[in-house]
Design a protein around this motif. Structure first.
Motif, PDB file in Angstrom:
ATOM      1  N   SER A 174       0.846  -1.202   0.000  1.00 45.29           N
ATOM      2  CA  SER A 174       0.000   0.000   0.000  1.00 45.29           C
ATOM      3  C   SER A 174       0.876   1.245   0.000  1.00 45.29           C
ATOM      4  O   SER A 174       2.093   1.182   0.170  1.00 45.29           O
ATOM      5  CB  SER A 174      -0.934  -0.014   1.204  1.00 45.29           C
ATOM      6  OG  SER A 174      -0.183  -0.051   2.399  1.00 45.29           O
ATOM      7  N   LYS A 175       0.237   2.396  -0.196  1.00 44.52           N
ATOM      8  CA  LYS A 175       0.969   3.661  -0.307  1.00 44.52           C
ATOM      9  C   LYS A 175       1.517   4.121   1.049  1.00 44.52           C
ATOM     10  O   LYS A 175       1.275   3.500   2.078  1.00 44.52           O
ATOM     11  CB  LYS A 175       0.045   4.711  -0.916  1.00 44.52           C
ATOM     12  CG  LYS A 175      -0.327   4.420  -2.384  1.00 44.52           C
ATOM     13  CD  LYS A 175      -1.082   5.588  -3.004  1.00 44.52           C
ATOM     14  CE  LYS A 175      -1.470   5.297  -4.458  1.00 44.52           C
ATOM     15  NZ  LYS A 175      -2.246   6.432  -5.033  1.00 44.52           N
ATOM     16  N   MET A 176       2.257   5.213   1.030  1.00 46.77           N
ATOM     17  CA  MET A 176       2.998   5.677   2.208  1.00 46.77           C
ATOM     18  C   MET A 176       2.099   6.099   3.359  1.00 46.77           C
ATOM     19  O   MET A 176       2.366   5.797   4.518  1.00 46.77           O
ATOM     20  CB  MET A 176       3.912   6.850   1.778  1.00 46.77           C
ATOM     21  CG  MET A 176       4.895   7.318   2.838  1.00 46.77           C
ATOM     22  SD  MET A 176       6.028   6.042   3.373  1.00 46.77           S
ATOM     23  CE  MET A 176       5.825   6.084   5.134  1.00 46.77           C
ATOM     24  N   PHE A 177       1.024   6.830   3.064  1.00 44.85           N
ATOM     25  CA  PHE A 177       0.210   7.391   4.147  1.00 44.85           C
ATOM     26  C   PHE A 177      -1.271   7.044   4.027  1.00 44.85           C
ATOM     27  O   PHE A 177      -2.111   7.655   4.668  1.00 44.85           O
ATOM     28  CB  PHE A 177       0.385   8.919   4.198  1.00 44.85           C
ATOM     29  CG  PHE A 177       1.808   9.343   4.493  1.00 44.85           C
ATOM     30  CD1 PHE A 177       2.399   9.047   5.722  1.00 44.85           C
ATOM     31  CD2 PHE A 177       2.561  10.025   3.540  1.00 44.85           C
ATOM     32  CE1 PHE A 177       3.710   9.435   5.988  1.00 44.85           C
ATOM     33  CE2 PHE A 177       3.877  10.412   3.804  1.00 44.85           C
ATOM     34  CZ  PHE A 177       4.452  10.112   5.038  1.00 44.85           C
ATOM     35  N   CYS A 178      -1.611   6.072   3.155  1.00 49.35           N
ATOM     36  CA  CYS A 178      -3.012   5.639   3.041  1.00 49.35           C
ATOM     37  C   CYS A 178      -3.002   4.166   2.641  1.00 49.35           C
ATOM     38  O   CYS A 178      -1.948   3.586   2.414  1.00 49.35           O
ATOM     39  CB  CYS A 178      -3.762   6.482   2.004  1.00 49.35           C
ATOM     40  SG  CYS A 178      -3.099   6.360   0.332  1.00 49.35           S
ATOM     41  N   SER A 179      -4.201   3.563   2.531  1.00 52.83           N
ATOM     42  CA  SER A 179      -4.233   2.129   2.265  1.00 52.83           C
ATOM     43  C   SER A 179      -4.425   1.806   0.786  1.00 52.83           C
ATOM     44  O   SER A 179      -4.628   0.655   0.428  1.00 52.83           O
ATOM     45  CB  SER A 179      -5.338   1.469   3.096  1.00 52.83           C
ATOM     46  OG  SER A 179      -6.563   2.089   2.762  1.00 52.83           O
ATOM     47  N   CYS A 180      -4.330   2.815  -0.092  1.00 54.08           N
ATOM     48  CA  CYS A 180      -4.469   2.535  -1.532  1.00 54.08           C
ATOM     49  C   CYS A 180      -3.360   1.578  -1.992  1.00 54.08           C
ATOM     50  O   CYS A 180      -2.219   1.685  -1.551  1.00 54.08           O
ATOM     51  CB  CYS A 180      -4.362   3.824  -2.337  1.00 54.08           C
ATOM     52  SG  CYS A 180      -5.736   4.941  -2.065  1.00 54.08           S
ATOM     53  N   SER A 181      -3.735   0.687  -2.914  1.00 56.18           N
ATOM     54  CA  SER A 181      -2.768  -0.300  -3.407  1.00 56.18           C
ATOM     55  C   SER A 181      -1.735   0.348  -4.334  1.00 56.18           C
ATOM     56  O   SER A 181      -2.043   1.255  -5.108  1.00 56.18           O
ATOM     57  CB  SER A 181      -3.522  -1.397  -4.157  1.00 56.18           C
ATOM     58  OG  SER A 181      -2.632  -2.097  -4.986  1.00 56.18           O
TER      59      SER A 181
ATOM     60  N   HIS B 179      -6.610   4.259  -8.230  1.00 56.19           N
ATOM     61  CA  HIS B 179      -5.992   3.872  -6.957  1.00 56.19           C
ATOM     62  C   HIS B 179      -5.803   5.124  -6.116  1.00 56.19           C
ATOM     63  O   HIS B 179      -4.679   5.558  -5.887  1.00 56.19           O
ATOM     64  CB  HIS B 179      -4.646   3.186  -7.199  1.00 56.19           C
ATOM     65  CG  HIS B 179      -4.771   1.798  -7.774  1.00 56.19           C
ATOM     66  ND1 HIS B 179      -5.505   1.510  -8.894  1.00 56.19           N
ATOM     67  CD2 HIS B 179      -4.250   0.611  -7.364  1.00 56.19           C
ATOM     68  CE1 HIS B 179      -5.430   0.208  -9.153  1.00 56.19           C
ATOM     69  NE2 HIS B 179      -4.667  -0.357  -8.240  1.00 56.19           N
ATOM     70  N   THR B 180      -6.906   5.728  -5.704  1.00 54.43           N
ATOM     71  CA  THR B 180      -6.812   7.001  -4.991  1.00 54.43           C
ATOM     72  C   THR B 180      -7.807   7.057  -3.837  1.00 54.43           C
ATOM     73  O   THR B 180      -8.760   6.277  -3.787  1.00 54.43           O
ATOM     74  CB  THR B 180      -7.136   8.181  -5.937  1.00 54.43           C
ATOM     75  OG1 THR B 180      -8.436   7.960  -6.484  1.00 54.43           O
ATOM     76  CG2 THR B 180      -6.122   8.318  -7.042  1.00 54.43           C
ATOM     77  N   CYS B 181      -7.553   7.976  -2.912  1.00 52.36           N
ATOM     78  CA  CYS B 181      -8.448   8.220  -1.781  1.00 52.36           C
ATOM     79  C   CYS B 181      -8.207   9.671  -1.348  1.00 52.36           C
ATOM     80  O   CYS B 181      -7.296  10.331  -1.879  1.00 52.36           O
ATOM     81  CB  CYS B 181      -8.154   7.240  -0.640  1.00 52.36           C
ATOM     82  SG  CYS B 181      -6.600   7.610   0.222  1.00 52.36           S
ATOM     83  N   PRO B 182      -8.978  10.187  -0.399  1.00 58.30           N
ATOM     84  CA  PRO B 182      -8.775  11.593   0.002  1.00 58.30           C
ATOM     85  C   PRO B 182      -7.335  11.902   0.435  1.00 58.30           C
ATOM     86  O   PRO B 182      -6.843  13.007   0.195  1.00 58.30           O
ATOM     87  CB  PRO B 182      -9.763  11.765   1.160  1.00 58.30           C
ATOM     88  CG  PRO B 182     -10.874  10.810   0.825  1.00 58.30           C
ATOM     89  CD  PRO B 182     -10.181   9.610   0.219  1.00 58.30           C
ATOM     90  N   VAL B 183      -6.638  10.926   1.042  1.00 60.11           N
ATOM     91  CA  VAL B 183      -5.273  11.205   1.503  1.00 60.11           C
ATOM     92  C   VAL B 183      -4.334  11.426   0.318  1.00 60.11           C
ATOM     93  O   VAL B 183      -3.640  12.437   0.253  1.00 60.11           O
ATOM     94  CB  VAL B 183      -4.738  10.054   2.410  1.00 60.11           C
ATOM     95  CG1 VAL B 183      -3.261  10.257   2.742  1.00 60.11           C
ATOM     96  CG2 VAL B 183      -5.560   9.966   3.685  1.00 60.11           C
ATOM     97  N   CYS B 184      -4.319  10.495  -0.633  1.00 64.15           N
ATOM     98  CA  CYS B 184      -3.342  10.635  -1.727  1.00 64.15           C
ATOM     99  C   CYS B 184      -3.823  11.589  -2.814  1.00 64.15           C
ATOM    100  O   CYS B 184      -3.065  11.936  -3.718  1.00 64.15           O
ATOM    101  CB  CYS B 184      -2.898   9.284  -2.273  1.00 64.15           C
ATOM    102  SG  CYS B 184      -4.200   8.208  -2.859  1.00 64.15           S
ATOM    103  N   LEU B 185      -5.090  12.037  -2.703  1.00 68.71           N
ATOM    104  CA  LEU B 185      -5.545  13.122  -3.586  1.00 68.71           C
ATOM    105  C   LEU B 185      -5.280  14.467  -2.940  1.00 68.71           C
ATOM    106  O   LEU B 185      -5.477  15.509  -3.554  1.00 68.71           O
ATOM    107  CB  LEU B 185      -7.045  12.984  -3.876  1.00 68.71           C
ATOM    108  CG  LEU B 185      -7.444  11.863  -4.839  1.00 68.71           C
ATOM    109  CD1 LEU B 185      -8.964  11.702  -4.862  1.00 68.71           C
ATOM    110  CD2 LEU B 185      -6.916  12.136  -6.243  1.00 68.71           C
TER     111      LEU B 185
HETATM  112 ZN   LIG Z   1      -4.823   6.829  -1.117  1.00 65.54          ZN
END
Ligand SMILES: [Zn+2]
Length: 489
Positions: A22-29, A40-46
């Motif tokens: 998963s990514k550095m600061f969120c659970s996106c793959s 592969h995005t969420c509010p954190v990595c956006l």
């Molecule tokens: Zn994310």
């Protein structure tokens, strides 16, 4: 001034994507290769307002592991900092990075160069997050547009910075190659340069040989292969030397490498760290590195490339070249180790020769994957070593094994390749050849030893290459020198 009047001072910065799920600061793959953009995005990595980061423990572990592998020092507590800059691939307007307290400091890596071993000091290795990716193209009305794909945004990135120790383009290339090997060995990164998993930048400056003060530093980017690293730095050294010779001032800048043109070009004026207005990241607590955790990571390190090369050379007696090839090539190294394991007591040297020679030749020429059973290779090496088949037949057998997967035993029987080593079976053939070539026989008797080679060749031809050449030569000598009949002894 001739260009060898200058000494190049080179530091290398490598960014590599860490091999986490998963990514550095969120659970996106992080497995977004080939995926739809922005899937592969969420509010954190956006970078949406109010989204809070959570630290990926595995990413921290991989940097600690890399730090341990380069003998670096890790503080008890580190923290995160914001590196502020505006760019469309960075939606938050800052990157979470580490500034004055990196996870690893003061390491080193020894590389082998054509001039011998060379130690490169490593200033630091720290953890940060990757940016999104800009895709430039054309819109439906033919207008130029840039799109942003956030799949890469927030992928854990390790930045490794060397001391300004490097002096030549070759050392820079070798450093990048050795670092890639190390990162792959410890499982920190796949570090594929062409896929952007490992990005190499070089800071290059020149100073008059014999002086200490650094010259004006130029950063070189966009080097997508090891060869580009070496060529770009060599070009930059020449360009700067020519400018200095001509009395032209150099400016601090970032230059790109245009591989097809074989030259660097101006991209932008270089930012200094002041421009980034670093400050501690308020959304994340400082990171404490427990001593027991660090000890465990150190204890779990696999055998590192340098240690493995040393073992191959010093313990197994391989040449430095064979050791380097087997350690650098994962398939070859695995086959070598497995073959020795499959047959205890088998000598390492001939196995290494077969793997670095014929196996790699066959594999590199093949379109698809190539499988050699370690037990089969062990069997083949034993048969060639004890003389039951000759070297060139052995090559044919290995090719047949790769093609069909058959056992060595079956292939040798099918191709009728058993080497004929007993003088008794060879005797009649030797007699026929001697009788058919009286001139060559006369030459040998007249003291022209090269004529023996011709006679041996005739016997090899008559036996379709199956005769043991050494035994044939001995038989011919004995027959002609001693005057005795070759026969069963
Ligand atoms: Zn994310």
């Amino acid at each position: 001034m001739p260009s060898d009047a200058y000494e190049a001072v080179i530091g290398i910065e490598v960014h590599c994507q860490l091999k986490t799920a998963s990514k550095m600061f969120c659970s996106c793959s992080t497995a977004y290769d080939g995926a739809r953009p922005n899937s592969h995005t969420c509010p954190v990595c956006l970078g949406l307002p109010g989204a809070l980061p959570v630290i990926n423990k595995r990413a921290v572990e991989l940097v600690l592991s890399a730090g341990a592998a380069i003998g670096a020092w890790t503080p008890d507590a580190t923290r995160w900092d914001r590196k502020n800059y505006f760019y469309p691939d960075l939606p938050k307007g800052y990157q979470i990075s580490q500034y004055d307290l990196p996870l690893a400091s003061a390491g080193m890596l020894t590389i082998d160069t054509s001039a011998g071993p060379f130690r490169v000091g490593i200033t630091r290795a720290h953890l940060e997050e990757d940016t999104a990716k800009l895709v430039h193209g054309e819109g439906p009305m033919g207008e130029r547009l840039s799109l942003v794909d956030f799949n890469r945004s927030g992928v854990p990135l390790m930045e490794i910075v060397t001391d300004p120790d490097i002096r030549t383009a070759e050392q820079a290339r070798r450093y990048a190659e050795e670092l890639q090997l190390l990162l792959r060995t410890i499982g920190a990164s796949d570090a594929d340069m062409e896929r952007g998993q490992m990005r190499v930048e070089a800071n290059v400056s020149l100073r008059p040989r014999g002086t200490e003060a650094f010259g004006t530093r130029v950063e070189v980017k966009n080097m997508n292969s090891f060869r580009s690293v070496e060529r770009a730095i060599a070009f930059e050294i020449e360009r700067q030397a020519a400018a200095l010779d001509a009395g032209e001032p150099l400016r601090m800048e970032t230059r790109g490498w245009a591989d097809e043109r074989g030259e660097t070009y101006h991209m932008r004026a270089k930012e200094t760290s002041d421009d980034y207005r670093y400050f501690p990241e308020p959304d994340l607590p400082p990171l404490r590195v427990d001593t027991a955790w660090l000890a465990q990571i150190r204890g779990e390190l696999p055998e590192l490339p340098a240690a493995r090369r040393a073992r191959y050379s010093d313990v197994l007696g391989l040449s430095a070249y064979d050791a380097a090839v087997l350690v650098a090539d994962a398939d070859a190294g695995t086959l070598f180790e497995a073959t020795l394991a499959a047959s205890p007591g088998l000598e390492a040297k001939p196995v290494a020769n077969w793997v670095t020679g014929d196996y790699l030749r066959i594999r590199n020429a093949a379109d698809g994957p190539v499988t050699v059973e370690p037990a089969a290779l062990a069997d083949l090496v034993r048969r060639v070593t004890d003389g039951s088949i000759n070297r060139s037949s052995g090559r044919e057998v290995l090719e047949a094994h790769v093609a069909t997967g058959e056992s060595i035993e079956a292939i040798v029987a099918r191709l009728g390749l058993r080497q004929i080593s007993d003088a008794g079976s060879l005797g009649p053939v030797v007699e026929q050849v001697l009788a058919a070539n009286p001139d060559a026989v006369a030459d040998v008797r007249a003291g022209k030893p090269q004529a023996i080679g011709f006679l041996v060749g005739q016997v090899m031809k008559a036996t379709r290459g199956q005769a043991n050449a050494g035994v044939v030569q001995a038989a011919i000598r004995q027959r002609l020198d001693g005057g005795t009949e070759p026969g069963p002894s």
